[in-house]
Design a protein around this motif. Structure first.
Motif, short mmCIF file in Angstrom:
data_model
loop_
_atom_site.label_atom_id
_atom_site.label_comp_id
_atom_site.label_asym_id
_atom_site.label_seq_id
_atom_site.Cartn_x
_atom_site.Cartn_y
_atom_site.Cartn_z
N ILE A 8 61.96 70.62 -36.15
CA ILE A 8 61.39 70.60 -34.80
C ILE A 8 59.89 70.86 -34.91
O ILE A 8 59.45 71.71 -35.68
CB ILE A 8 62.03 71.68 -33.92
CG1 ILE A 8 63.53 71.42 -33.75
CG2 ILE A 8 61.35 71.74 -32.54
CD1 ILE A 8 64.25 72.54 -33.01
N GLY A 9 59.11 70.12 -34.15
CA GLY A 9 57.66 70.33 -34.13
C GLY A 9 57.07 69.82 -32.84
O GLY A 9 57.74 69.25 -31.98
N LEU A 160 66.22 64.41 -39.26
CA LEU A 160 66.01 64.18 -37.84
C LEU A 160 64.81 65.01 -37.42
O LEU A 160 64.72 66.19 -37.76
CB LEU A 160 67.24 64.60 -37.04
CG LEU A 160 68.51 63.75 -37.23
CD1 LEU A 160 69.70 64.42 -36.57
CD2 LEU A 160 68.30 62.36 -36.65
N PHE A 161 63.89 64.39 -36.67
CA PHE A 161 62.74 65.13 -36.16
C PHE A 161 62.84 65.22 -34.66
O PHE A 161 62.96 64.20 -33.95
CB PHE A 161 61.43 64.45 -36.54
CG PHE A 161 60.23 65.15 -35.98
CD1 PHE A 161 59.91 66.44 -36.37
CD2 PHE A 161 59.41 64.54 -35.03
CE1 PHE A 161 58.82 67.12 -35.83
CE2 PHE A 161 58.31 65.20 -34.50
CZ PHE A 161 58.01 66.49 -34.90
N VAL A 162 62.83 66.45 -34.15
CA VAL A 162 62.87 66.70 -32.71
C VAL A 162 61.46 67.07 -32.26
O VAL A 162 60.90 68.09 -32.68
CB VAL A 162 63.86 67.84 -32.36
CG1 VAL A 162 63.92 68.03 -30.85
CG2 VAL A 162 65.24 67.54 -32.93
N HIS A 163 60.91 66.22 -31.40
CA HIS A 163 59.54 66.40 -30.92
C HIS A 163 59.59 67.03 -29.54
O HIS A 163 60.11 66.44 -28.59
CB HIS A 163 58.84 65.04 -30.87
CG HIS A 163 57.43 65.10 -30.39
ND1 HIS A 163 56.78 64.01 -29.87
CD2 HIS A 163 56.52 66.12 -30.37
CE1 HIS A 163 55.55 64.35 -29.55
NE2 HIS A 163 55.37 65.63 -29.84
N ALA A 199 53.44 62.22 -34.13
CA ALA A 199 54.86 62.03 -33.83
C ALA A 199 55.16 60.58 -33.49
O ALA A 199 56.20 60.05 -33.88
CB ALA A 199 55.26 62.94 -32.67
N ALA A 200 54.25 59.93 -32.76
CA ALA A 200 54.47 58.54 -32.37
C ALA A 200 54.55 57.63 -33.59
O ALA A 200 55.33 56.67 -33.61
CB ALA A 200 53.35 58.08 -31.44
N GLU A 201 53.76 57.92 -34.61
CA GLU A 201 53.79 57.12 -35.83
C GLU A 201 55.16 57.23 -36.51
O GLU A 201 55.73 56.23 -36.96
CB GLU A 201 52.69 57.56 -36.78
CG GLU A 201 52.58 56.72 -38.04
CD GLU A 201 51.42 57.13 -38.92
OE1 GLU A 201 51.33 56.64 -40.06
OE2 GLU A 201 50.58 57.94 -38.46
N PHE A 202 55.69 58.45 -36.57
CA PHE A 202 57.02 58.64 -37.15
C PHE A 202 58.08 57.95 -36.30
O PHE A 202 58.99 57.30 -36.82
CB PHE A 202 57.34 60.13 -37.28
CG PHE A 202 58.69 60.42 -37.87
CD1 PHE A 202 58.87 60.47 -39.24
CD2 PHE A 202 59.80 60.62 -37.05
CE1 PHE A 202 60.12 60.72 -39.80
CE2 PHE A 202 61.05 60.88 -37.59
CZ PHE A 202 61.22 60.93 -38.96
N PRO A 207 62.84 55.16 -35.49
CA PRO A 207 63.31 55.50 -34.14
C PRO A 207 64.69 56.13 -34.13
O PRO A 207 65.00 56.94 -33.25
CB PRO A 207 63.32 54.14 -33.43
CG PRO A 207 63.38 53.12 -34.53
CD PRO A 207 62.60 53.71 -35.66
N GLU A 208 65.52 55.80 -35.12
CA GLU A 208 66.88 56.34 -35.16
C GLU A 208 66.90 57.80 -35.59
O GLU A 208 67.92 58.49 -35.45
CB GLU A 208 67.75 55.51 -36.10
CG GLU A 208 67.51 55.72 -37.59
CD GLU A 208 66.20 55.10 -38.12
OE1 GLU A 208 65.90 55.29 -39.32
OE2 GLU A 208 65.50 54.41 -37.34
N ARG A 209 65.77 58.30 -36.09
CA ARG A 209 65.70 59.69 -36.58
C ARG A 209 64.68 60.51 -35.80
O ARG A 209 64.23 61.54 -36.25
CB ARG A 209 65.39 59.69 -38.08
CG ARG A 209 66.51 59.08 -38.90
CD ARG A 209 66.39 59.36 -40.39
NE ARG A 209 65.38 58.53 -41.04
CZ ARG A 209 64.28 58.99 -41.60
NH1 ARG A 209 64.02 60.27 -41.58
NH2 ARG A 209 63.43 58.17 -42.18
N TYR A 210 64.35 60.03 -34.62
CA TYR A 210 63.37 60.71 -33.76
C TYR A 210 64.04 61.04 -32.44
O TYR A 210 64.70 60.21 -31.82
CB TYR A 210 62.18 59.79 -33.52
CG TYR A 210 61.17 60.31 -32.52
CD1 TYR A 210 60.17 61.20 -32.89
CD2 TYR A 210 61.22 59.88 -31.18
CE1 TYR A 210 59.23 61.65 -31.97
CE2 TYR A 210 60.29 60.34 -30.26
CZ TYR A 210 59.30 61.22 -30.66
OH TYR A 210 58.38 61.67 -29.74
#
Length: 287
Positions: A8-9, A160-163, A199-202, A207-210
């Motif tokens: 998470i970030g 998985l990245f949670v923004h 975050a947008a770049e990632f 997209p499936e891991r954001y």
């Protein structure tokens, strides 16, 4: 099949602590947060670079000596109204565990170990925390994770990245009171836009891991927001029960906090922020 790592970030003061603290009520998810050693060591090793392997090893040992000095307690700058079930930071392992892991990692660096040694270092400490918490999975939160996404993605290719996103004007009103934050509203606007861009770049590449969570939604509709999030994380749970348990344990979910910034920011300061960040505000749905 092992569960993917969850990080998470977000821009500082965007509600990341509330989010991970609430997730930590889940019976399978152990929250570990304010672990800035991951970001700082990762940046030195894989972004900025060091002069030699010996210098890298020495940096790791010296950094962790300082970072772990107060474990299991860590300094924080949360305010009195910020009440969390797990506290303003949550790290359960002690100094001895941290330093033993740091020395093993430093020795691996001296033997020219690659990025897998850094992942083993992180995994060892985070798994030790989860064991002490009596849970099988960890969720890591540090706002600056957002600045290390390419490195984290290389270490954890299925992560998985949670923004956590919050109205930038609220973020600016908060960070302007902190010793580490921008010192003007136009500077805060540029900083906030830069955080979002990482975050947008990632998200564009993976997209499936954001996963994106708005702080205002977390406060206004916590049950619906948490139901969607835990489903995306592959750990579905009765979100209403999670929110009830969180409140019963003393956690604060105050919808009014989402818009409190409007009473503290002047018209001139708001205009200065919007002049540089207006496009980003609109893109993320903030009028």
């Amino acid at each position: 099949m092992t569960a993917p790592a969850i990080f998470i970030g977000g821009a500082g003061r965007s509600g990341t602590t509330l989010l991970v603290d609430l997730l930590g009520v889940h019976p399978r998810l152990s929250p570990i947060y304010e672990t800035d050693f991951v970001v700082d060591i990762g940046r030195i090793l894989f972004v900025d670079g060091v002069a030699s392997l010996e210098a890298a090893a020495a940096f790791v040992e010296q950094y962790m000596e300082k970072w772990s000095a107060s474990l299991p307690h860590r300094p924080h700058n949360k305010r009195s109204h910020e009440r969390y079930v797990h506290g303003p930071h949550h790290v359960l392992f002690g100094r001895d565990v941290a330093m033993a892991a740091a020395r093993r990692f430093a020795e691996a660096l001296r033997r020219q170990a690659g990025p897998e040694a850094f992942r083993a270092f992180i995994d060892g400490l985070f798994e030790a925390h989860a064991r002490l918490d009596g849970k099988p999975l960890w969720v890591n939160k540090t706002p600056a994770n957002i600045s290390l996404l390419p490195v984290l993605n290389g270490l954890y290719p299925d992560m998985l990245f949670v923004h956590c996103v919050r109205d930038g004007r609220a973020v600016a009103a908060s960070v302007m009171t902190r010793p580490w934050g921008p010192k003007s509203y136009d500077e805060a606007g540029r900083w906030w836009v830069g955080q979002l861009a990482q975050a947008a770049e990632f998200a564009a590449a993976h997209p499936e891991r954001y996963v994106e969570v708005r702080y205002e939604d977390l406060l206004a509709t916590p049950e619906e927001t948490m139901a969607s999030l835990v489903s995306r994380l592959g750990e579905p749970e009765d979100a209403a029960s999670l929110c009830v348990a969180y409140r019963d344990a003393g956690g604060l979910l105050d919808p009014g906090r989402g818009h409190a910034w409007r009473e503290t920011i002047s018209g001139a300061d708001r205009a200065a922020f919007e002049a540089v960040a207006g496009e980003a505000l609109a893109r993320y749905g903030y009028r």
